[in-house]
Design a protein around this motif. Structure first.
Motif, PDB file in Angstrom:
ATOM      1  N   ARG A  23       0.863  -1.184   0.000  1.00  0.00           N
ATOM      2  CA  ARG A  23       0.000   0.000   0.000  1.00  0.00           C
ATOM      3  C   ARG A  23       0.893   1.225   0.000  1.00  0.00           C
ATOM      4  NH1 ARG A  23      -2.158   3.521   3.842  1.00  0.00           N
ATOM      5  NH2 ARG A  23      -4.308   4.246   3.457  1.00  0.00           N
ATOM      6  N   SER A  36      -2.810  10.192  -2.003  1.00  0.00           N
ATOM      7  CA  SER A  36      -3.904   9.259  -1.748  1.00  0.00           C
ATOM      8  C   SER A  36      -3.353   7.843  -1.878  1.00  0.00           C
ATOM      9  CB  SER A  36      -5.036   9.501  -2.752  1.00  0.00           C
ATOM     10  OG  SER A  36      -6.168   8.717  -2.410  1.00  0.00           O
ATOM     11  N   PRO A  37      -3.932   6.871  -1.157  1.00  0.00           N
ATOM     12  CA  PRO A  37      -3.398   5.511  -1.197  1.00  0.00           C
ATOM     13  C   PRO A  37      -3.789   4.751  -2.466  1.00  0.00           C
ATOM     14  CG  PRO A  37      -5.306   5.589   0.232  1.00  0.00           C
ATOM     15  CD  PRO A  37      -5.029   7.004  -0.183  1.00  0.00           C
ATOM     16  N   CYS A  38      -2.931   3.839  -2.861  1.00  0.00           N
ATOM     17  CA  CYS A  38      -3.243   2.869  -3.907  1.00  0.00           C
ATOM     18  C   CYS A  38      -2.506   1.578  -3.570  1.00  0.00           C
ATOM     19  CB  CYS A  38      -2.877   3.375  -5.294  1.00  0.00           C
ATOM     20  SG  CYS A  38      -1.148   3.793  -5.488  1.00  0.00           S
ATOM     21  N   ALA A  70      -9.067  -3.998  -2.598  1.00  0.00           N
ATOM     22  CA  ALA A  70      -9.381  -2.668  -3.118  1.00  0.00           C
ATOM     23  C   ALA A  70     -10.630  -2.105  -2.438  1.00  0.00           C
ATOM     24  CB  ALA A  70      -9.570  -2.739  -4.632  1.00  0.00           C
ATOM     25  N   HIS A  73      -9.868  -1.109   1.305  1.00  0.00           N
ATOM     26  CA  HIS A  73      -9.021   0.086   1.424  1.00  0.00           C
ATOM     27  C   HIS A  73      -9.591   1.279   0.666  1.00  0.00           C
ATOM     28  CE1 HIS A  73      -5.426  -1.609   3.467  1.00  0.00           C
ATOM     29  NE2 HIS A  73      -5.838  -2.742   2.919  1.00  0.00           N
ATOM     30  N   ARG A  74     -10.675   1.044  -0.105  1.00  0.00           N
ATOM     31  CA  ARG A  74     -11.260   2.095  -0.939  1.00  0.00           C
ATOM     32  C   ARG A  74     -10.179   2.769  -1.766  1.00  0.00           C
ATOM     33  NH1 ARG A  74     -16.414   3.464   0.227  1.00  0.00           N
ATOM     34  NH2 ARG A  74     -16.138   5.558  -0.631  1.00  0.00           N
ATOM     35  N   ALA A  75      -9.376   1.931  -2.414  1.00  0.00           N
ATOM     36  CA  ALA A  75      -8.234   2.420  -3.176  1.00  0.00           C
ATOM     37  C   ALA A  75      -8.104   1.623  -4.470  1.00  0.00           C
ATOM     38  CB  ALA A  75      -6.951   2.290  -2.355  1.00  0.00           C
ATOM     39  N   THR A 130     -10.485  -0.667  -9.989  1.00  0.00           N
ATOM     40  CA  THR A 130     -10.989   0.429  -9.163  1.00  0.00           C
ATOM     41  C   THR A 130     -12.324   0.010  -8.583  1.00  0.00           C
ATOM     42  OG1 THR A 130      -9.948   2.031 -10.654  1.00  0.00           O
ATOM     43  CG2 THR A 130     -11.559   2.876  -9.081  1.00  0.00           C
ATOM     44  N   CYS A 134     -14.794   4.391  -5.052  1.00  0.00           N
ATOM     45  CA  CYS A 134     -13.420   4.880  -4.870  1.00  0.00           C
ATOM     46  C   CYS A 134     -13.292   6.281  -5.455  1.00  0.00           C
ATOM     47  CB  CYS A 134     -12.441   3.927  -5.548  1.00  0.00           C
ATOM     48  SG  CYS A 134     -10.713   4.325  -5.241  1.00  0.00           S
ATOM     49  N   THR A 136     -10.493   7.765  -6.272  1.00  0.00           N
ATOM     50  CA  THR A 136      -9.346   7.898  -7.159  1.00  0.00           C
ATOM     51  C   THR A 136      -9.266   6.699  -8.097  1.00  0.00           C
ATOM     52  OG1 THR A 136      -7.896   6.832  -5.540  1.00  0.00           O
ATOM     53  CG2 THR A 136      -7.992   9.246  -5.492  1.00  0.00           C
ATOM     54  N   LEU A 181      -2.055   8.622 -10.624  1.00  0.00           N
ATOM     55  CA  LEU A 181      -3.183   8.553  -9.717  1.00  0.00           C
ATOM     56  C   LEU A 181      -4.019   9.813  -9.909  1.00  0.00           C
ATOM     57  CD1 LEU A 181      -4.445   6.839  -7.422  1.00  0.00           C
ATOM     58  CD2 LEU A 181      -3.207   8.296  -5.814  1.00  0.00           C
TER      59      LEU A 181
END
Length: 231
Positions: A23, A36-38, A70, A73-75, A130, A134, A136, A181
């Motif tokens: 992450r 922002s996280p990915c 995904a 983590h909403r990423a 995605t 999300c 992003t 991103l």
């Protein structure tokens, strides 16, 4: 908890030996200083004595893990590696009911094989996922994806020194892609993009389906069980 969930739980320990996930915080392309996280998931699928449905099960499981990570983590997530599975296996997985969650986005990154692997099956893959809701997304930069031979430099040195190298030494391509991103664009419908769509035939006349519009304007049909069809 249904039988499918219990079966997946039993397989998870074996699956954990075949992937690693990280992450990261990346800067947003549109906002200076904002991050922002990915997620990035690297997968190495088993190959020894695995055929057909067995490979399909492993691929389905790693995507199931990817979607769940995904979502939690909403990423957005980049999932790639040596799947040891070709397009025939992947297409069957993509057509499975519920593969693409409602409101989710999915992109398969395309690339040309290196000359060294020309004519062979493509088994190294990269996908961008995605989850629904999300804020992003990972956007692939146009014409920025290329496959390389990671051992090319070693092969040149070996040739100069007249060292014989086994033809299957590091026989995979490394898929290199550049992504940014970005803030997610609104989803046009509950279904966005997926490959390997099924065709409706006469036997499906009584099937209840809903029409959805993709971001590119294309129309698709989605059945109650989640199967996606090409009208």
């Amino acid at each position: 908890e249904d039988d499918d969930d219990r079966g997946f739980a039993r397989r998870l320990n074996a699956l954990l030996e075949h992937f690693a996930v990280a992450r990261l915080l990346l800067p947003l392309a549109e906002s200076a200083g904002e991050t922002s996280p990915c997620l990035f998931l690297s997968y190495h699928g088993p190959w020894h004595k695995l055929e057909g449905m067995a490979k399909e099960g492993w691929v389905a499981d790693i995507f199931r893990v990817g979607w769940e990570l995904a979502r939690r983590h909403r990423a957005p997530l980049a999932l790639g590696g040596d799947f040891n599975a070709g397009h025939a296996v992947l297409d069957r997985v993509f057509k499975q009911a519920g593969f693409l969650p409602d409101g989710a986005r999915f992109e398969a990154v395309e690339y040309e094989l290196t000359p060294r692997r020309a004519g062979k099956e493509k088994i190294d893959h990269l996908f961008l996922l995605t989850p629904a809701g999300c804020e992003t997304r990972l956007e692939l930069e146009a014409e920025a994806t290329v496959a390389i031979d990671p051992a090319a430099a070693f092969r040149k040195i070996a040739a100069v020194r007249e060292i014989e190298v086994h033809p299957n030494f590091f026989d995979h391509d490394a898929v290199c892609a550049r992504v940014q991103l970005r803030s997610a664009e609104p989803v046009v419908s509950g279904v966005t993009e997926v490959t390997g769509l099924e065709e409706l035939d006469e036997e499906d006349d009584e099937l209840e389906v809903e029409e959805h519009t993709l971001a590119d304007g294309k129309k698709i049909l989605k059945a109650e069980d989640g199967t996606i069809y090409d009208p």
